[in-house]
Design an enzyme around this catalytic site. Structure first.
Site, PDB file in Angstrom:
ATOM      1  N   GLY A 106       0.805  -1.221   0.000  1.00 30.93           N
ATOM      2  CA  GLY A 106       0.000   0.000   0.000  1.00 30.93           C
ATOM      3  C   GLY A 106       0.835   1.267   0.000  1.00 30.93           C
ATOM      4  O   GLY A 106       0.368   2.323  -0.436  1.00 30.93           O
ATOM      5  N   GLU A 129       2.606  -8.327  -1.942  1.00 30.47           N
ATOM      6  CA  GLU A 129       1.339  -8.973  -1.570  1.00 30.47           C
ATOM      7  C   GLU A 129       1.264 -10.454  -1.903  1.00 30.47           C
ATOM      8  O   GLU A 129       0.721 -11.232  -1.123  1.00 30.47           O
ATOM      9  CB  GLU A 129       0.155  -8.244  -2.232  1.00 30.47           C
TER      10      GLU A 129
HETATM   11  N1  DAK Z   1       1.480  -3.928   8.873  1.00 32.69           N
HETATM   12  C1  DAK Z   1       1.477  -3.920  10.229  1.00 32.69           C
HETATM   13  N2  DAK Z   1       2.581  -3.730  10.968  1.00 32.69           N
HETATM   14  C2  DAK Z   1       3.745  -3.542  10.321  1.00 32.69           C
HETATM   15  C3  DAK Z   1       3.816  -3.523   8.898  1.00 32.69           C
HETATM   16  C4  DAK Z   1       2.612  -3.738   8.165  1.00 32.69           C
HETATM   17  N3  DAK Z   1       2.565  -3.721   6.822  1.00 32.69           N
HETATM   18  N4  DAK Z   1       5.104  -3.321   8.551  1.00 32.69           N
HETATM   19  C5  DAK Z   1       5.785  -3.201   9.711  1.00 32.69           C
HETATM   20  N5  DAK Z   1       4.980  -3.321  10.771  1.00 32.69           N
HETATM   21  C6  DAK Z   1       5.332  -3.247  12.199  1.00 32.69           C
HETATM   22  C7  DAK Z   1       6.065  -4.523  12.646  1.00 32.69           C
HETATM   23  O1  DAK Z   1       5.130  -5.549  12.976  1.00 32.69           O
HETATM   24  C8  DAK Z   1       6.809  -4.010  13.878  1.00 32.69           C
HETATM   25  O2  DAK Z   1       5.894  -3.907  14.944  1.00 32.69           O
HETATM   26  P1  DAK Z   1       6.336  -4.300  16.466  1.00 32.69           P
HETATM   27  O3  DAK Z   1       6.790  -5.708  16.392  1.00 32.69           O
HETATM   28  O4  DAK Z   1       7.456  -3.340  16.788  1.00 32.69           O
HETATM   29  O5  DAK Z   1       5.075  -4.091  17.262  1.00 32.69           O
HETATM   30  C9  DAK Z   1       7.170  -2.582  13.473  1.00 32.69           C
HETATM   31  O6  DAK Z   1       6.292  -2.212  12.415  1.00 32.69           O
HETATM   32  C10 DAK Z   1       8.604  -2.467  12.973  1.00 32.69           C
HETATM   33  O7  DAK Z   1       8.781  -3.415  11.936  1.00 32.69           O
HETATM   34  P2  DAK Z   1       9.986  -4.478  11.922  1.00 32.69           P
HETATM   35  O8  DAK Z   1      10.426  -4.815  13.309  1.00 32.69           O
HETATM   36  O9  DAK Z   1       9.582  -5.606  11.034  1.00 32.69           O
HETATM   37  O10 DAK Z   1      11.134  -3.588  11.212  1.00 32.69           O
HETATM   38  P3  DAK Z   1      12.346  -4.118  10.350  1.00 32.69           P
HETATM   39  O11 DAK Z   1      13.184  -2.913  10.089  1.00 32.69           O
HETATM   40  O12 DAK Z   1      12.957  -5.347  10.956  1.00 32.69           O
HETATM   41  O13 DAK Z   1      11.678  -4.607   8.956  1.00 32.69           O
HETATM   42  C11 DAK Z   1      10.210  -4.369   7.022  1.00 32.69           C
HETATM   43  C12 DAK Z   1      11.070  -3.666   8.112  1.00 32.69           C
HETATM   44  C13 DAK Z   1       9.475  -3.265   6.249  1.00 32.69           C
HETATM   45  C14 DAK Z   1      11.109  -5.146   6.063  1.00 32.69           C
HETATM   46  C15 DAK Z   1       9.212  -5.333   7.717  1.00 32.69           C
HETATM   47  O14 DAK Z   1       8.526  -4.639   8.761  1.00 32.69           O
HETATM   48  C16 DAK Z   1       8.190  -5.877   6.769  1.00 32.69           C
HETATM   49  O15 DAK Z   1       8.471  -6.815   5.999  1.00 32.69           O
HETATM   50  N6  DAK Z   1       6.956  -5.337   6.846  1.00 32.69           N
HETATM   51  C17 DAK Z   1       5.838  -5.811   6.059  1.00 32.69           C
HETATM   52  C18 DAK Z   1       5.946  -5.251   4.691  1.00 32.69           C
HETATM   53  C19 DAK Z   1       4.846  -5.747   3.810  1.00 32.69           C
HETATM   54  O16 DAK Z   1       4.728  -6.916   3.490  1.00 32.69           O
HETATM   55  N7  DAK Z   1       4.015  -4.800   3.425  1.00 32.69           N
HETATM   56  C20 DAK Z   1       2.944  -5.059   2.491  1.00 32.69           C
HETATM   57  C21 DAK Z   1       1.718  -5.300   3.260  1.00 32.69           C
HETATM   58  S1  DAK Z   1       0.465  -5.845   2.150  1.00 32.69           S
HETATM   59  C22 DAK Z   1      -6.241  -3.935   0.104  1.00 32.69           C
HETATM   60  C23 DAK Z   1      -5.543  -3.075  -0.534  1.00 32.69           C
HETATM   61  C24 DAK Z   1      -4.231  -2.984  -0.345  1.00 32.69           C
HETATM   62  C25 DAK Z   1      -3.577  -3.805   0.461  1.00 32.69           C
HETATM   63  C26 DAK Z   1      -4.267  -4.678   1.146  1.00 32.69           C
HETATM   64  C27 DAK Z   1      -5.582  -4.741   0.990  1.00 32.69           C
HETATM   65  N8  DAK Z   1      -7.601  -4.083  -0.157  1.00 32.69           N
HETATM   66  C28 DAK Z   1      -8.052  -3.862  -1.489  1.00 32.69           C
HETATM   67  C29 DAK Z   1      -8.485  -4.608   0.808  1.00 32.69           C
HETATM   68  C30 DAK Z   1      -2.193  -3.703   0.601  1.00 32.69           C
HETATM   69  C31 DAK Z   1      -1.538  -4.703   1.080  1.00 32.69           C
HETATM   70  C32 DAK Z   1      -0.247  -4.481   1.606  1.00 32.69           C
HETATM   71  O17 DAK Z   1       0.222  -3.386   1.681  1.00 32.69           O
END
Ligand code: DAK
Length: 256
Positions: A106, A129
């Protein structure tokens, strides 16, 4: 969760949820919609900069909030996202995304709603995703393909790979890469140079360019939301998002 300040004719909107790397939840989506509507009504603002607090621009939609969504809730979440993101994109004034760090899922999709994207050398872009059992759902499948070439868009969306700021520059996802400490000054200089031009001409130029870009975008976004929603309640989606939230390794995807 949003900070807003004005510097002369330039508005600066900062996503400010650094403890979650600025991940977008429903409350933030609504706040974004309200703030953007307010900015749209302020005639003294001639250009908007969008950025993030801390080390992320936006690390995606909030995975914790999405984890247990049903198909119907997934569709509603997607349409809610489209409402807010489209409000950003439909601002009559130019919008510059100053991408300071992670722009994932997002977050990459939000940056795609801007007219111009510039990036810090530290920025990282991805549509992760499919690794979470879902499709991009806030316009990634539609805006990325309208921004970079099809092979690059498909590669990013189907591999979920993270690309560096430099690679983003080479594929045309961003127009400039600058050292992190120069990002906001560069964005501001760019915004001020736009704001110094004739407001009606700038607005109409943006509207004219958007006609080719935005043709059929609304219908395509709705189709995206349906395909996105269809991924919810699958074993793979539940497993991958639960693994992220619990900080445990993912198991193999089963196609169920
Ligand atoms: N959601 C929730 N929390 C998140 C997050 C996320 N996307 N990204 C990071 N955080 C949180 C982590 O859980 C952590 O929380 P605590 O454990 O401290 O409570 C905090 O932020 C710090 O993150 P990290 O400890 O993981 O930090 P690092 O530097 O080690 O790693 C990272 C950074 C960016 C590589 C990692 O946090 C990561 O892989 N994050 C997830 C990235 C990701 O996969 N993002 C895409 C999400 S899917 C929709 C439309 C759009 C979407 C969905 C639905 N509809 C049409 C319904 C979009 C989907 C997406 O965006």
């Amino acid at each position: 969760m949003l900070l807003y300040e004005k510097k002369g004719a330039v508005g600066i909107l900062t996503v400010n949820r650094p403890e979650a790397l600025n991940a977008i939840n429903s409350a933030l989506l609504d706040e974004l919609y309200d703030k953007v509507s307010e900015i749209a009504a302020d005639e003294s603002v001639r250009c908007l900069i969008l950025t993030g607090s801390g080390k992320a621009f936006v690390a995606g939609a909030d995975i914790g909030e999405m984890k247990d969504l049903s198909k119907q809730e997934g569709y509603e979440f997607g349409m809610r996202g489209h409402r807010s993101f489209t409000a950003v994109e439909n601002l009559e004034i130019p919008v510059i995304a100053a991408v300071n760090g992670y722009a994932l899922g997002g977050g990459c999709e939000l940056a795609l709603c801007a007219d111009i994207r510039i990036a810090s050398e530290r920025a990282k872009f991805a549509q992760p995703e499919v690794g979470l059992g879902i499709t991009p759902g806030f316009g990634g499948t539609q805006r990325l393909i309208r921004t970079v070439n099809r092979a690059k868009a498909m590669e990013m969306i189907l591999t979920a790979r993270t690309v560096s700021a430099q690679e983003a520059l080479e594929m045309g996802l961003v127009s400039r890469v600058v050292p992190g400490e120069e990002l906001m000054n560069t964005a501001l200089a760019l915004a001020e140079s736009i704001a110094a031009n004739a407001p009606v001409a700038v607005r109409n130029a943006k509207a004219a360019v958007r006609r080719s870009y935005a043709r059929e975008l609304n219908e395509d976004l709705e189709a995206e939301a349906k395909l996105f929603a269809d991924c919810f309640e699958t074993e793979d989606q539940r497993m991958a998002m639960t693994a992220f939230v619990n900080k445990t390794p993912k198991t193999e995807f089963k196609g169920k």
